[in-house]
Scaffold this motif. Structure first.
Motif, PDB file in Angstrom:
ATOM      1  N   THR A   1      10.750 -14.494 -32.851  1.00 49.08           N
ATOM      2  CA  THR A   1      11.723 -14.065 -33.877  1.00 49.08           C
ATOM      3  C   THR A   1      12.888 -15.050 -33.975  1.00 49.08           C
ATOM      4  O   THR A   1      13.415 -15.274 -35.062  1.00 49.08           O
ATOM      5  CB  THR A   1      12.289 -12.642 -33.620  1.00 49.08           C
ATOM      6  N   ALA A   2      13.261 -15.639 -32.841  1.00 48.33           N
ATOM      7  CA  ALA A   2      14.347 -16.626 -32.896  1.00 48.33           C
ATOM      8  C   ALA A   2      13.924 -17.806 -33.775  1.00 48.33           C
ATOM      9  O   ALA A   2      14.699 -18.270 -34.622  1.00 48.33           O
ATOM     10  CB  ALA A   2      14.692 -17.110 -31.481  1.00 48.33           C
ATOM     11  N   TYR A   3      12.688 -18.257 -33.589  1.00 47.98           N
ATOM     12  CA  TYR A   3      12.219 -19.380 -34.418  1.00 47.98           C
ATOM     13  C   TYR A   3      12.119 -18.958 -35.894  1.00 47.98           C
ATOM     14  O   TYR A   3      12.485 -19.724 -36.794  1.00 47.98           O
ATOM     15  CB  TYR A   3      10.878 -19.905 -33.890  1.00 47.98           C
ATOM     16  N   ALA A   4      11.644 -17.729 -36.132  1.00 42.63           N
ATOM     17  CA  ALA A   4      11.553 -17.230 -37.519  1.00 42.63           C
ATOM     18  C   ALA A   4      12.933 -17.244 -38.171  1.00 42.63           C
ATOM     19  O   ALA A   4      13.076 -17.621 -39.343  1.00 42.63           O
ATOM     20  CB  ALA A   4      10.967 -15.816 -37.538  1.00 42.63           C
ATOM     21  N   GLY A   5      13.943 -16.867 -37.397  1.00 42.36           N
ATOM     22  CA  GLY A   5      15.314 -16.862 -37.922  1.00 42.36           C
ATOM     23  C   GLY A   5      15.797 -18.275 -38.210  1.00 42.36           C
ATOM     24  O   GLY A   5      16.402 -18.543 -39.256  1.00 42.36           O
ATOM     25  N   GLU A   6      15.490 -19.158 -37.296  1.00 39.50           N
ATOM     26  CA  GLU A   6      15.919 -20.555 -37.424  1.00 39.50           C
ATOM     27  C   GLU A   6      15.363 -21.206 -38.698  1.00 39.50           C
ATOM     28  O   GLU A   6      16.061 -21.940 -39.384  1.00 39.50           O
ATOM     29  CB  GLU A   6      15.378 -21.290 -36.194  1.00 39.50           C
ATOM     30  N   VAL A   7      14.104 -20.914 -39.020  1.00 35.26           N
ATOM     31  CA  VAL A   7      13.488 -21.565 -40.187  1.00 35.26           C
ATOM     32  C   VAL A   7      13.662 -20.737 -41.457  1.00 35.26           C
ATOM     33  O   VAL A   7      13.261 -21.159 -42.538  1.00 35.26           O
ATOM     34  CB  VAL A   7      11.984 -21.875 -39.948  1.00 35.26           C
ATOM     35  N   GLY A   8      14.247 -19.541 -41.329  1.00 40.68           N
ATOM     36  CA  GLY A   8      14.455 -18.692 -42.509  1.00 40.68           C
ATOM     37  C   GLY A   8      13.163 -18.142 -43.081  1.00 40.68           C
ATOM     38  O   GLY A   8      12.966 -18.125 -44.303  1.00 40.68           O
ATOM     39  N   ALA A   9      12.279 -17.659 -42.215  1.00 42.29           N
ATOM     40  CA  ALA A   9      10.977 -17.162 -42.670  1.00 42.29           C
ATOM     41  C   ALA A   9      11.124 -15.905 -43.524  1.00 42.29           C
ATOM     42  O   ALA A   9      11.928 -15.020 -43.221  1.00 42.29           O
ATOM     43  CB  ALA A   9      10.085 -16.874 -41.466  1.00 42.29           C
TER      44      ALA A   9
END
Ligand code: AMP
Ligand code: GLY
Length: 431
Positions: A59-67
């Motif tokens: 989820t942190a990565y999803a947030g970072e890339v704006g998924a």
């Protein structure tokens, strides 16, 4: 509007999903996986190496890339609650929540669920926590049983009495195991096939049947694997079955989705076509690997449209498929699955694969090349008018890859083996 899609997982299946998503201009793809899959990395705007069973990291990565959307490939991530975490973070995820993924992750739950909801095709079964009681059941049962650990084993935990093991070997296996629960069920005899369905908002869209080859060696010998290769025909059904058999499997999937309530993602039915009709071997809560590599390349409908419709809560698009056959063959490391030898350099790329599609799986991209790990390495997929032509395309690509450090099943999709399946079903049905 452009959709930012996060793909979770780094195998051949996920490379196929990546191609299906990246094939449209309307999507920007990001991906995360435990291994750096070079095929996915090339298609993605960003690729993060992380533990896909860690919902916080995903989820942190999803947030970072704006998924805006996510698709989860591996069952272990679903079991770990990655879909729940992404959904809760506002990223609609095409993949079931942990509770609904139990249809795959807990085989005891799966059988009880089928029984309670009168889903057709459920074999006779019993569930045991006490391994000695399970052994006694084996002794008292009139007929052969399949012994299945209730939890996830990557397709490698099942032992079928009368096929892979004797009753004594099965009991020894149970006594030496540290399984919490096992399911013992009647041995089904017939031909196996898979039907995968896209599911969301109570709707079901089915894809063509595929036959996987689980056994490690040619002629269906050796231990079970995650799947050595698979084929599909230009029709919805396979050569050893007729359309009614396919429709019977679709009815089972529909009944399961109706009973599951709120399921979203891919529901994968593994069926045994027996003399008495279609029985359920298992359900999976995600695309099959290899089966995704048969299905997605012939899907003419935009996969992104399916994802967006699922998220928007509307009707899923009707699916359209190219009327072409596919043959997928995996190259695996020498010694796979019992004693896999990692570290061979992979000598194939998309250019040398010829007419076939190349999907990377559990390989690792390093500065000086692509190397095998201890799991399946890459797959080649032929797509043509007939199974035979598709098989030839796949073989030509394997020849270009060479065999150093690798092993494959050359028999998958060859006319002899396909004919054996047809003869087997004719014999069982007595025609
Ligand atoms: P599963 O992990 O449930 O997919 O099982 C792996 C493989 O074991 C299946 O693909 C079948 O080949 C075999 N198998 C599982 N259950 C049965 C059964 N009841 N009868 C015969 N074979 C089975
Ligand atoms: N091909 C079997 C699986 O994906 O579980």
């Amino acid at each position: 509007m452009t959709e930012t899609v996060l793909l979770v997982g780094g195998g051949g299946r996920e490379h196929a999903i990546a191609r299906a998503v990246a094939g449209t201009e309307d999507a920007t793809l990001y991906a995360c996986a435990g291994n750096r899959n070079p095929g996915i990395a090339e298609l993605a705007a960003g690729f993060e190496t992380l533990e896909t069973t860690n919902p916080t990291a995903v989820t942190a990565y999803a947030g970072e890339v704006g998924a805006d959307l996510a698709a989860v490939g591996p069952e272990a991530a679903l079991e770990a609650g990655v879909a729940d975490a992404l959904d809760d973070a506002g990223v609609y995820t095409f993949g079931p929540r942990e509770e609904q993924a139990r249809i795959e992750t807990d085989k005891g739950f799966q059988r009880r669920f089928m029984q309670e909801h009168d889903v057709p095709g459920c074999p006779d079964f019993e569930e045991f926590r006490d391994m000695e009681a399970a052994c006694e059941y084996i002794d008292s049962y009139d007929g052969d049983l399949a012994v299945k650990p209730a939890g996830l084993t990557g397709g490698k935990g099942v032992r079928v009495i009368g096929d892979q093991v004797t009753a004594e070997e099965a009991k020894e296996y149970l006594r030496e195991s540290d399984y919490d629960r096992v399911v013992l069920e009647e041995r089904l005899v017939g031909e196996e096939f898979t039907v995968q369905a896209f599911v969301a908002n109570g709707e079901v869209r089915v894809t063509p049947a595929v036959q996987d080859h689980k056994r490690a060696y040619e002629g269906d010998e050796g231990p079970n694997t995650g799947g050595m290769g698979s084929y599909s025909d230009a029709a919805l059904e396979l050569p050893f079955m007729d359309e009614d058999d396919y429709l019977e499997a679709v009815d089972v999937i529909q009944a399961t989705v109706d009973a599951l309530e709120g399921y979203k993602g891919v529901l994968y039915g593994q069926f045994m076509l027996t003399a008495e009709g279609v029985k359920v071997v298992e359900f999976n809560a995600r695309f099959g690997d290899p089966e995704a590599m048969n299905t997605l390349p012939v899907l003419e409908t935009d996969f992104l449209d399916v994802l967006v419709a699922a998220r928007e809560g509307g009707s899923l698009p009707q699916l359209s498929f190219a009327r072409q056959a596919t043959v997928c063959k995996y190259a695996v490391p020498d010694g796979y699955p019992t004693d896999p030898q990692a570290g061979a350099r992979v000598a194939i790329d998309e250019n040398s694969a010829g007419d076939a599609l190349l999907f990377y799986a559990s390989v690792d991209e390093r500065e000086d090349g692509i190397y095998t790990t201890t799991s399946r390495s890459f797959a080649v997929v032929g797509v043509a008018d007939t199974i035979t032509e598709a098989e030839e395309q796949a073989e030509a690509a394997l020849a270009a890859a060479g065999e150093e450090g690798l092993r494959m099943r050359h028999d998958i999709g060859k006319p002899d083996l396909v004919q054996r399946r047809i003869d087997h079903m004719r014999e069982l049905r007595g025609d």
